[in-house]
Design an enzyme around this catalytic site. Structure first.
Site, PDB file in Angstrom:
ATOM      1  N   ASN A   1    -112.217 -67.625 -14.083  1.00 32.62           N
ATOM      2  CA  ASN A   1    -112.559 -69.053 -14.061  1.00 32.62           C
ATOM      3  C   ASN A   1    -113.577 -69.357 -12.969  1.00 32.62           C
ATOM      4  O   ASN A   1    -113.538 -68.787 -11.876  1.00 32.62           O
ATOM      5  CB  ASN A   1    -111.312 -69.932 -13.930  1.00 32.62           C
TER       6      ASN A   1
ATOM      7  N   GLU B   1    -115.033 -72.707 -11.143  1.00 36.49           N
ATOM      8  CA  GLU B   1    -114.848 -74.153 -10.991  1.00 36.49           C
ATOM      9  C   GLU B   1    -116.103 -74.825 -10.459  1.00 36.49           C
ATOM     10  O   GLU B   1    -117.074 -74.177 -10.066  1.00 36.49           O
ATOM     11  CB  GLU B   1    -113.644 -74.407 -10.065  1.00 36.49           C
TER      12      GLU B   1
ATOM     13  N   CYS C   1    -113.170 -71.865 -17.962  1.00 34.41           N
ATOM     14  CA  CYS C   1    -111.995 -70.998 -17.891  1.00 34.41           C
ATOM     15  C   CYS C   1    -112.371 -69.525 -17.992  1.00 34.41           C
ATOM     16  O   CYS C   1    -113.441 -69.164 -18.514  1.00 34.41           O
ATOM     17  CB  CYS C   1    -111.040 -71.314 -19.040  1.00 34.41           C
TER      18      CYS C   1
ATOM     19  N   GLU D   1    -111.145 -67.216 -19.954  1.00 30.30           N
ATOM     20  CA  GLU D   1    -111.289 -66.741 -21.330  1.00 30.30           C
ATOM     21  C   GLU D   1    -112.707 -66.996 -21.826  1.00 30.30           C
ATOM     22  O   GLU D   1    -113.287 -66.210 -22.575  1.00 30.30           O
ATOM     23  CB  GLU D   1    -110.314 -67.465 -22.266  1.00 30.30           C
TER      24      GLU D   1
ATOM     25  N   CYS E   1    -105.278 -72.174 -22.248  1.00 30.13           N
ATOM     26  CA  CYS E   1    -105.371 -73.597 -22.602  1.00 30.13           C
ATOM     27  C   CYS E   1    -105.838 -73.762 -24.047  1.00 30.13           C
ATOM     28  O   CYS E   1    -106.357 -72.833 -24.676  1.00 30.13           O
ATOM     29  CB  CYS E   1    -106.296 -74.333 -21.633  1.00 30.13           C
TER      30      CYS E   1
ATOM     31  N   CYS F   1    -109.530 -73.006 -24.907  1.00 23.38           N
ATOM     32  CA  CYS F   1    -109.854 -71.577 -24.977  1.00 23.38           C
ATOM     33  C   CYS F   1    -109.300 -70.937 -26.249  1.00 23.38           C
ATOM     34  O   CYS F   1    -109.897 -70.014 -26.795  1.00 23.38           O
ATOM     35  CB  CYS F   1    -109.345 -70.850 -23.738  1.00 23.38           C
TER      36      CYS F   1
END
Ligand code: THU
Length: 141
Positions: free
Chosen positions: A46, A48, A57, A59, A99, A102
């Site tokens: 990830n 940010e 993310c 993924e 999530c 993803c």
């Protein structure tokens, strides 16, 4: 369908290791992902942003690495949320799960039977995690 235990464990280890590369100063929640595609493993973590909504993310960074290398068919995926403590995994296993966004992103390049290994949570098929995935009829190859 991937069933090779050694390969699955290699993918899990790659996801755990990739979490070390996460840029997550806001959440301090390191996530790693590894995707098997075309016989190669592509990893992501990830990343940010101060504008929180721009966060990407693990993924998705892994998926983009695979796609940019020319692979549009994913054979297996591993995700690892390494900062979740053992106690938390018992009480809140959902903290380990990919999530929703993803799941949809992975559905673009995986099929219903594709293995999604969620470290410390279990082994799932994409269809378990995202039943009735949205797809366009005109999906390109
Ligand atoms: N995160 C992922 O990388 N993958 C997921 O599937 C869930 C959440 C990241 C985004 C953010 O950097 C941090 O975890 C906390 O939400």
């Amino acid at each position: 369908m991937i069933t090779d235990r050694e390969l699955i464990e290699t993918l899990r280890a790659a996801a755990r290791n990739a979490a070390k590369s996460a840029y997550c100063p806001y959440s301090n929640f390191h996530v790693g992902a590894a995707i098997l595609a075309g016989g190669q493993v592509f990893t992501g973590a990830n990343v940010e942003n101060a504008s929180y909504g721009l966060t990407t993310c693990a993924e998705r960074t892994a998926a983009f690495a695979a796609v940019l290398a020319g692979h549009r068919k994913f054979d297996a995926v591993a995700v690892s949320c390494v900062d979740v403590s053992e106690d938390e995994t018992q009480e809140h296993p959902e903290m380990l799960m990919p999530c929703g966004a993803c799941r949809q992103l992975l559905a673009e390049f995986a099929d219903a039977e594709t293995l999604i290994l969620v470290d410390r949570a279990g082994e799932f098929r994409l269809r378990d995690l995202l039943p009735h995935a949205f797809r366009l009829r005109s999906r390109p190859e």
